[in-house]
Design a protein around this motif. Sequence first.
Motif, mmCIF file in Angstrom:
data_model
loop_
_atom_site.group_PDB
_atom_site.id
_atom_site.type_symbol
_atom_site.label_atom_id
_atom_site.label_comp_id
_atom_site.label_asym_id
_atom_site.label_seq_id
_atom_site.Cartn_x
_atom_site.Cartn_y
_atom_site.Cartn_z
ATOM 1 N N LEU A 85 1.012 5.374 9.448
ATOM 2 C CA LEU A 85 -0.006 5.648 8.429
ATOM 3 C C LEU A 85 0.006 4.594 7.332
ATOM 4 C CD1 LEU A 85 0.203 9.523 8.170
ATOM 5 C CD2 LEU A 85 -1.649 8.167 9.077
ATOM 6 N N GLU A 86 1.211 4.083 6.987
ATOM 7 C CA GLU A 86 1.259 3.049 5.945
ATOM 8 C C GLU A 86 0.577 1.762 6.420
ATOM 9 O OE1 GLU A 86 1.856 3.347 2.943
ATOM 10 O OE2 GLU A 86 3.161 5.066 2.686
ATOM 11 N N ILE A 134 -1.950 1.662 8.416
ATOM 12 C CA ILE A 134 -3.386 1.927 8.240
ATOM 13 C C ILE A 134 -3.773 1.751 6.774
ATOM 14 C CG2 ILE A 134 -5.172 3.691 8.371
ATOM 15 C CD1 ILE A 134 -3.837 4.830 10.757
ATOM 16 N N CYS A 135 -2.970 2.359 5.875
ATOM 17 C CA CYS A 135 -3.286 2.300 4.442
ATOM 18 C C CYS A 135 -3.351 0.861 3.959
ATOM 19 C CB CYS A 135 -2.243 3.052 3.630
ATOM 20 S SG CYS A 135 -2.338 4.817 3.844
ATOM 21 N N PHE A 136 -2.338 0.059 4.343
ATOM 22 C CA PHE A 136 -2.306 -1.304 3.815
ATOM 23 C C PHE A 136 -3.401 -2.169 4.430
ATOM 24 C CE2 PHE A 136 1.583 0.066 1.962
ATOM 25 C CZ PHE A 136 1.623 -0.662 0.790
ATOM 26 N N LEU A 140 -6.337 -0.977 5.043
ATOM 27 C CA LEU A 140 -7.469 -0.610 4.183
ATOM 28 C C LEU A 140 -7.376 -1.332 2.845
ATOM 29 C CD1 LEU A 140 -7.662 3.251 4.729
ATOM 30 C CD2 LEU A 140 -9.268 1.539 5.518
#
Lengths: 174, 287
Positions: free
Chosen positions: B20-21, B23-25, B27
Amino acid sequence: MTSRTLFANVFRFLFLVLIQVLVLRRLALEWAGFPYVNALVYPLFLMLLPITLPRWGQFLLAFILGISVDLFYDSPGIHASAAVFTIYLRPYILRWLEPRGGYNLNHIPAKSWLGYGWFFRYSASLLFFHCLFYFSVEAFNFANIGGTLLRILTGFFFSLIGIWIIVMIFNPKE
Amino acid sequence: MRNLLQLFVRFGGLFMFLFLEVICFTLIVNFNERHNQIFLSSSNAVVGFVYERYANSRDYFKLDEQNAQLLQDNQQLLANIEQLQKKLARLEELTRDSLPRRIAQRTEAGNDQDDFEFIGAKVINNSITANNNLLTLDKGKADSVVHHAGVINGKGIVGVVRSVSNHYASVMSVLHRESRVSVSVKDKAYFGSLVWKGNDPKKMNIDAVPKHAEFAQGDTIVTSGYSYLFPAGIIVGTIDTFWVPPGDNFFEIEISLVNDLSKLEHAYICINKNRDDLLTLEREVND
């Protein structure tokens, strides 16, 4: 998980996101010249999730919560990354603060079940890591590290006050 | 397989967290302007350093070849100077004290201030095979290179500076799908935007030339000068084929690039001296 817990969590999600983006975001914008009044109350949702909720579900909810806040803050991924980090740490904090008799798995980890002292340590430690991660990622460089540290501390302070006001008013049990 | 499953049960939380991190980074660096700039310029600094070391050691082994090449270039240039001086002498003789000469003097005075300044740089990394090609130059902020400056070499256009760190600049080659350069047909006013469809590094396309424009196969394409990136008249290529797609009002033009981007060694960064002025004006208009 009972349907009451489910409803309580859905309501909490919506309520905290709305408070965050409609009230606290405005507050931060009003004080734009002094960028330290930045309270984050949505981590309360992550703190109060049932202990028995599967791990992947917790991660997914944290991600969705963060992205929802990001949509309004126009900062895709920043709140989400912090929320995912916070939920990642939650079991370790829970294990660290475990009472002598263990947790009652039917109860959410809230002030009303585990007391003021316990919930203060729990909320403060999770919130501190959340703020640490959020404001570091928001700054994204080491250029003004003093300013970032100050933002972490003041953000943490105001967030803690915000979360405790909500906890004192609603006293969540589900 | 069972071991793998056990591994996942044991470290599932960590995997989920990392996944998930990521994906977040992704974004964060893609959709936040400021974070994107910081990410590009810091990755640029690291990558630039590695490539420079590599290019330096490679250059060392190619010195002989380069010397020969430079010698040849010098000979060519000297011959050109010789020719030009002869021409100039003849022209001066012809136009001494005549009206055309006075006009020429006046226009010379008017064009005295050049709009562009050129900074020579060495190409330390280059690709032409990818869909989005980038190259790295060994000049950066310290040499007054700025974000969004055009890059050319002796033969034609090369690309546009995409981000700069202190000592390196990352250049989006014209062979990049997001690259748009305003070009026109030489000696005619029609202009369009130069794009690359992503196949052949020798072929490019021009969009948005209106249907009523007149030109022929083999016409030269040059930069139009309608932006602060490039001076007008830098050679781009020659027209190969053109047609109007049914129902469209614009030509589809295919050109062949004059410049061989696979053999870049040196390039010049065009710094527009009026850049800030132009940008402020455009911003005022947009606001």
